[in-house]
Every structure is written in structure tokens, then in C-alpha cells.
Design a protein around this motif. Structure first.
Motif, PDB file in Angstrom:
ATOM      1  N   ALA A  59       0.692  -1.198   0.000  1.00 54.54           N
ATOM      2  CA  ALA A  59      -0.224  -0.114  -0.090  1.00 54.54           C
ATOM      3  C   ALA A  59       0.787   1.158  -0.012  1.00 54.54           C
ATOM      4  O   ALA A  59       0.633   2.328  -0.674  1.00 54.54           O
ATOM      5  N   ALA A  60       1.731   1.359   0.803  1.00 51.09           N
ATOM      6  CA  ALA A  60       2.866   2.402   0.839  1.00 51.09           C
ATOM      7  C   ALA A  60       3.242   2.911  -0.314  1.00 51.09           C
ATOM      8  O   ALA A  60       3.680   3.940  -0.604  1.00 51.09           O
ATOM      9  N   ALA A 145      -7.278   7.207   0.519  1.00 49.75           N
ATOM     10  CA  ALA A 145      -7.670   6.759   1.741  1.00 49.75           C
ATOM     11  C   ALA A 145      -7.290   5.315   1.822  1.00 49.75           C
ATOM     12  O   ALA A 145      -7.497   4.642   1.130  1.00 49.75           O
ATOM     13  N   PHE A 146      -6.635   4.958   2.864  1.00 51.24           N
ATOM     14  CA  PHE A 146      -6.204   3.770   3.374  1.00 51.24           C
ATOM     15  C   PHE A 146      -7.163   3.311   4.409  1.00 51.24           C
ATOM     16  O   PHE A 146      -7.032   3.758   5.770  1.00 51.24           O
ATOM     17  N   VAL A 178      -9.103   5.165  -3.332  1.00 50.05           N
ATOM     18  CA  VAL A 178      -9.410   4.420  -1.908  1.00 50.05           C
ATOM     19  C   VAL A 178      -8.950   2.859  -1.920  1.00 50.05           C
ATOM     20  O   VAL A 178      -9.035   2.327  -2.754  1.00 50.05           O
ATOM     21  N   ALA A 179      -8.102   2.603  -0.951  1.00 44.38           N
ATOM     22  CA  ALA A 179      -7.452   1.266  -0.838  1.00 44.38           C
ATOM     23  C   ALA A 179      -7.911   0.636   0.264  1.00 44.38           C
ATOM     24  O   ALA A 179      -7.950   1.330   1.525  1.00 44.38           O
ATOM     25  N   LEU A 180      -8.301  -0.597   0.420  1.00 47.70           N
ATOM     26  CA  LEU A 180      -8.817  -1.271   1.761  1.00 47.70           C
ATOM     27  C   LEU A 180      -7.550  -2.332   1.886  1.00 47.70           C
ATOM     28  O   LEU A 180      -7.081  -3.001   1.004  1.00 47.70           O
ATOM     29  N   LEU A 181      -7.162  -2.208   3.198  1.00 50.89           N
ATOM     30  CA  LEU A 181      -5.938  -2.953   3.640  1.00 50.89           C
ATOM     31  C   LEU A 181      -6.527  -4.237   4.717  1.00 50.89           C
ATOM     32  O   LEU A 181      -6.964  -4.038   5.622  1.00 50.89           O
ATOM     33  N   ALA A 182      -6.590  -5.239   4.092  1.00 50.53           N
ATOM     34  CA  ALA A 182      -7.307  -6.367   4.499  1.00 50.53           C
ATOM     35  C   ALA A 182      -6.483  -7.722   4.456  1.00 50.53           C
ATOM     36  O   ALA A 182      -6.235  -8.064   3.150  1.00 50.53           O
ATOM     37  N   CYS A 203      -8.435  -0.225  -5.011  1.00 52.02           N
ATOM     38  CA  CYS A 203      -7.309  -1.315  -4.654  1.00 52.02           C
ATOM     39  C   CYS A 203      -7.742  -1.920  -3.394  1.00 52.02           C
ATOM     40  O   CYS A 203      -8.249  -1.510  -2.391  1.00 52.02           O
ATOM     41  N   LEU A 204      -7.645  -3.493  -3.385  1.00 53.98           N
ATOM     42  CA  LEU A 204      -7.744  -4.158  -2.207  1.00 53.98           C
ATOM     43  C   LEU A 204      -6.303  -4.879  -1.996  1.00 53.98           C
ATOM     44  O   LEU A 204      -5.955  -5.638  -2.758  1.00 53.98           O
TER      45      LEU A 204
END
Length: 204
Positions: A59-60, A145-146, A178-182, A203-204
């Protein structure tokens, strides 16, 4: 069996990742305890730790110098601290543990500018929420947005804590992407409260 130059490079990488800190003549492992994190949050940090670190690193890499990023509180988003603390970016967060850890890693060196929401502190997550936090977020626009979540399936992103949904949804509204960190434990799971449709995510 390694050369001195190789060992020095490895040391530099460990320090950058926040896994170690410099000492006189060497390095030492960083205590992973998070002083401002509630016990429940600190306990969850150990679950899927390797995966969460890999997700955060990926993500970074989406960010470039000068970007503004809104970071939602969570144990996966917390892992971003090691990769963002020394970047030339602005971080807007609703997480007390993330703000503290990023500032601690940065130390006296230049790096990320950190903007922390005010609001009502949520005791189990260290996240601030409520009307003051929402009013704060409305003042800013971000490149990314993370987000964290309790679950994601083929149509919905969901969360347990209804109190923080307002802030998370504002982060989405105020950000260009928007990225979801899961991690894998969240996939196929559905929690009580709808955060957003999966179609909202870049992004996922």
C-alpha cells in the motif's frame, strides 16, 4: 559468512522498517509494544503479522512524494507507520496509536507531517470518532484513503464499530482514491455495519 557492507545494508533496512534502532556500534531490536494502544488492539497486532506487514508495504508503494493520505485506524493500517514515517507526505488519521507510532519512528528527522483528528476516543481501538472528528475530516482533501475493515465479500465492505463509520465514510468521500487493507481472515466475512460497496474501492 556475510561481508561487512552486506551487514550494514541489512541493518539500514531493519531500521527503515522499524524492526530495529541504532545504538552505539550496532543496532537492537525494537520493542513491538505500542504504549498508546489499548490491550485488545495490541493483542490483534500479532495476528497475521507477516501478511499485514506485506500488505502495508504494498500500500505504501502506491504513494508518491507530496501526497496526502487519510489512514483509518486498524492493525493492518498500523503497519504502514514503518513505511511512511520518513516519507515526504501528509498523513491525516483518526488513530492515536498510528499518530504516536509514526511520530516515534520519525524521531527528530524530517518525514511525514501528521494531522490527528480530535473527537471521542474509542476504548478498544484507540480511534477517535464522533462529530468533532467528522468536522475535522471535512476540512481536507486527500489523494488516497487507506481503510481497514472487519470483513469484505464480493459486494460489501463491513465493520463492527458503528461509531467510526462516519469518519471512514468521510475519508472515502474526501479522497480521490480508496484502498482497503485487509488480510485473508477478513475475506468472505460480513460484519454488522455497511462501510461501502466493493465498487467504491480502487485497490484491495
Amino acid at each position: 559468512g556475510a561481508s561487512e557492507a552486506t551487514v550494514r545494508r541489512e541493518f539500514v533496512e531493519l531500521v527503515k522498517e522499524g524492526a530495529a534502532e541504532r545504538t552505539w556500534g550496532g543496532i537492537r531490536r525494537v520493542d513491538r509494544a505500542v504504549p498508546l494502544a489499548p490491550p485488545a488492539f495490541a493483542q490483534r497486532l500479532g495476528s497475521e503479522g507477516v501478511a499485514k506487514t506485506a500488505i502495508a508495504k504494498e500500500a505504501a508503494s502506491l504513494l508518491k512524494d507530496g501526497d496526502v493520505v487519510m489512514i483509518d485506524g486498524g492493525t493492518t493500517t498500523f503497519q504502514l507507520c514503518a513505511f511512511l514515517a520518513h516519507r515526504n507526505i501528509r498523513v491525516i488519521t483518526n488513530s492515536l496509536p498510528i499518530a504516536y507510532e509514526m511520530d516515534r519512528l520519525k524521531g527528530s528527522r524530517r518525514g511525514a507531517e501528521i494531522l490527528l483528528c480530535g473527537g471521542v476516543l474509542q476504548p478498544e481501538s484507540g480511534v477517535v470518532a464522533g462529530r468533532p472528528a467528522e468536522a475535522f475530516l471535512k476540512r481536507y482533501n486527500a489523494d488516497w484513503a487507506f481503510l481497514s475493515a472487519a470483513g469484505v465479500d464480493d459486494s460489501k465492505v463491513t465493520n463492527y464499530d458503528e461509531a467510526v463509520l462516519g469518519c471512514e465514510q468521510l475519508m472515502i468521500a474526501q479522497s480521490a482514491r480508496v484502498a482497503l487493507l485487509a488480510d485473508r481472515s477478513k475475506l468472505g466475512r460480513r460484519a454488522m455495519s455497511l462501510l461501502c460497496p466493493v465498487s467504491t474501492l480502487n485497490c484491495l
